[in-house]
Design an enzyme around this catalytic site. Sequence first.
Site, mmCIF file in Angstrom:
data_model
loop_
_atom_site.group_PDB
_atom_site.id
_atom_site.type_symbol
_atom_site.label_atom_id
_atom_site.label_comp_id
_atom_site.label_asym_id
_atom_site.label_seq_id
_atom_site.Cartn_x
_atom_site.Cartn_y
_atom_site.Cartn_z
ATOM 1 N N GLU A 120 0.830 -1.204 0.000
ATOM 2 C CA GLU A 120 0.000 0.000 0.000
ATOM 3 C C GLU A 120 0.869 1.261 0.000
ATOM 4 O OE1 GLU A 120 -4.180 -0.542 0.961
ATOM 5 O OE2 GLU A 120 -3.408 -0.979 2.979
ATOM 6 N N GLU A 140 -4.859 -8.854 2.755
ATOM 7 C CA GLU A 140 -5.909 -8.539 3.732
ATOM 8 C C GLU A 140 -7.130 -9.446 3.615
ATOM 9 O OE1 GLU A 140 -3.279 -4.993 3.697
ATOM 10 O OE2 GLU A 140 -4.051 -6.388 2.183
#
Length: 266
Positions: A120, A140
């Site tokens: 990210e 995730e």
Amino acid sequence: MGGTEHLDIQREGATLVLTLNRPEAKNALSLPMLVGLYDGWLEADADDTIRSVVFTGAGDSFCAGMDLKALAGRSGGGEQYRDRLKADPDLHWKAMLRHHRPRKPVIAAVEGYCVAGGTEMLQGTDIRVAGESATFGLFEVKRGLFPIGGSTVRLQRQIPRTHALEMLLTGRPYTAREAAGIGLVGHVVPDGTALAKALEIAELINACGPLAVEAVKASVYETAEMTETEGLAAELKRGWPIFDTADAKEGARAFAEKRPPDFKRA
């Protein structure tokens, strides 16, 4: 020059090098790391002698994502930084480049794991170099979580949507070669040489007119979601003033005199 116990800040000429320094935890994000990282971005923005930033990790990993216990100050240190987080609850998003865009070019040098929060943060950088054995991915969903660091928005704007969705929805790891193949990184180099390659690219940037470099970067991001007509108008607004700077005049003189330009940032 700042830094914390989990974030090293060093100068290499006109380049600021920010190093995630928690190798025993694969540089998982901690509160000291996030505070130091945000301070590093601010230092780069404020100091006109800094013309580029290289972002890397110590040891054999770039970043394995968020350490929730460390962020809460329950492990990995961090008690002395809680006031910073309380004063600015958005600090962690700024540190991770979700809510802050440095005005200087940021070059990522990735070795080993660059997953979850690491991938990210990578999306907030401008140029990306990876060692051959680097691993990328957004894990995730495999844990029933959401990649809330900006990936559902940014990733599809940086790589083809089919690849973005596969990465987001499968939670599988990607090799450096796969990451390069879909456009997530720009260079794959032998293991252990990502930092050297990133510094080499930084030197090329540092040799250019700093005002022009910053204006070009700003224009690319500013116009990304505009129509072509809007973008061209915005580009002229940013670009024309550069031609009146001392940098531009020095560039023209250096070209005529067949010598390297000596940009003083004016």
